[in-house]
Write an enzyme that holds these catalytic residues in place. Structure first.
Site, PDB file in Angstrom:
ATOM      1  N   LYS A  11     -26.909  80.906 -89.247  1.00 23.28           N
ATOM      2  CA  LYS A  11     -27.863  80.939 -90.354  1.00 23.28           C
ATOM      3  C   LYS A  11     -29.280  80.835 -89.835  1.00 23.28           C
ATOM      4  CE  LYS A  11     -29.256  76.447 -90.345  1.00 23.28           C
ATOM      5  NZ  LYS A  11     -30.639  75.987 -90.080  1.00 23.28           N
ATOM      6  N   ASP A 141     -25.186  72.037 -93.876  1.00 22.42           N
ATOM      7  CA  ASP A 141     -25.172  73.488 -93.727  1.00 22.42           C
ATOM      8  C   ASP A 141     -23.782  74.100 -93.887  1.00 22.42           C
ATOM      9  OD1 ASP A 141     -27.903  73.553 -93.202  1.00 22.42           O
ATOM     10  OD2 ASP A 141     -27.635  73.393 -91.035  1.00 22.42           O
TER      11      ASP A 141
END
Length: 303
Positions: A11, A141
């Site tokens: 990410k 996350d």
């Protein structure tokens, strides 16, 4: 022998707004995630016991890997097994391509991949809601690594809402040989911003740029509240950002708390040109090109 392979993406935080720490010590975040085409592959096979093996490419060098007991994949297995009242079993192999300790959530990707792979291997049919809840218990996350695409994250980043994204985005990522402690970066943020507001800054312009698919608007809207403290701790990161922009990137940004630097480019061709220019510097032996947005953790089938 039954086995499952799941691929999970790295990410980038296109926007990372940080508020003043709460009473529990966590900083409230407002972030826009994008999943990009750097992946870890996790394969799990049936076994009577539990084991985890991690394979890293040569370019990652002699990184210190966690023990089986401390690995986030083991933690994911234990939480999923506990949810279903079973014992965790399986032989896991993780093939890493996401930079380790680089602000691109490689560990979170592995945890998300483990949840998906083990759910299929064990045949326990965990609901999406429960998978996301378990993912949030593993780390801020991890839920996004399940969802992928481009998404808005709030809370500690673990509350994820998909965003409209009409663009195809091209990134250059430059990992660092030396890690950068996430807690240290947050502590330095607090030192630099003793009067930080409770609510992190919004990302309205960036959300609009994603919806419009405009790389120049997206470049102008990229934001990371942790970039200044990271550069203050590691000034060479600022020099690298300047170099990438001088070589033609629309914008350079530190990924998360760093130390990986990422560069938004106008096209695939432009990304390859920037990557080639940065590769000429021996202080950056690894330069990666990736597109976004890509899918979250998903089963890989062959043939």
């Amino acid at each position: 022998m039954s086995e499952r392979t799941v691929r999970a993406p790295a990410k980038i935080n296109l926007h990372l707004g940080v508020g003043a720490p709460r009473e529990d010590g966590y900083h409230p975040l407002l972030t826009v995630y994008q999943a990009v085409g750097l992946h870890d592959d996790l394969t799990v096979r049936e076994a009577e016991t539990w084991s985890v093996e991690v394979e890293v490419p040569d370019w990652m060098g002699g990184i210190a890997l966690p023990t089986v007991e401390d690995n986030i994949v083991t933690r994911a297995a234990r939480l999923l097994a506990r949810h279903h009242g079973i014992e965790p079993t399986g032989s896991v192999h993780v093939a890493k391509s996401i930079p380790v300790a680089g602000g691109m959530a490689g560990g979170s990707a592995d945890a998300a991949a483990a949840l998906v792979a083990l759910d299929r291997l064990w045949g326990v049919d965990t609901s999406d809601e429960d998978l996301l809840r378990i993912a949030a218990d593993l780390g801020s996350d991890v839920p996004f690594a399940l969802v992928g695409g481009s998404a808005l994250g709030t809370g500690r980043g673990e509350l994820v809402e998909a965003l409209t994204d009409t663009g195809t985005w091209w990134w250059v990522a430059v990992p660092s040989r030396d890690g950068l402690s996430t807690p240290a970066v947050y502590r330095h943020f607090d030192e630099l911003h003793p009067d930080a507001p409770c609510d992190p800054p919004p990302a309205d312009d960036l959300v609009a740029a994603l919806a419009a698919g405009d790389p120049h608007a997206l470049a102008a809207a990229l934001h990371n509240d942790l970039q200044a403290p990271a550069i203050d701790l590691r000034p060479e990161l600022g020099d690298l950002l300047d170099r990438g922009e001088a070589e033609g990137a629309l914008r350079g940004l530190i990924s998360g708390s760093g130390p990986t630097c990422v560069f938004l480019c106008e096209s695939a061709e432009a990304a390859r040109a920037v990557a080639g220019a940065l590769s000429d510097d021996e202080s950056h032996p690894v330069v990666l090109v990736a597109n976004g947005a890509v899918a979250g953790a998903h089963l890989v089938t062959y043939g």
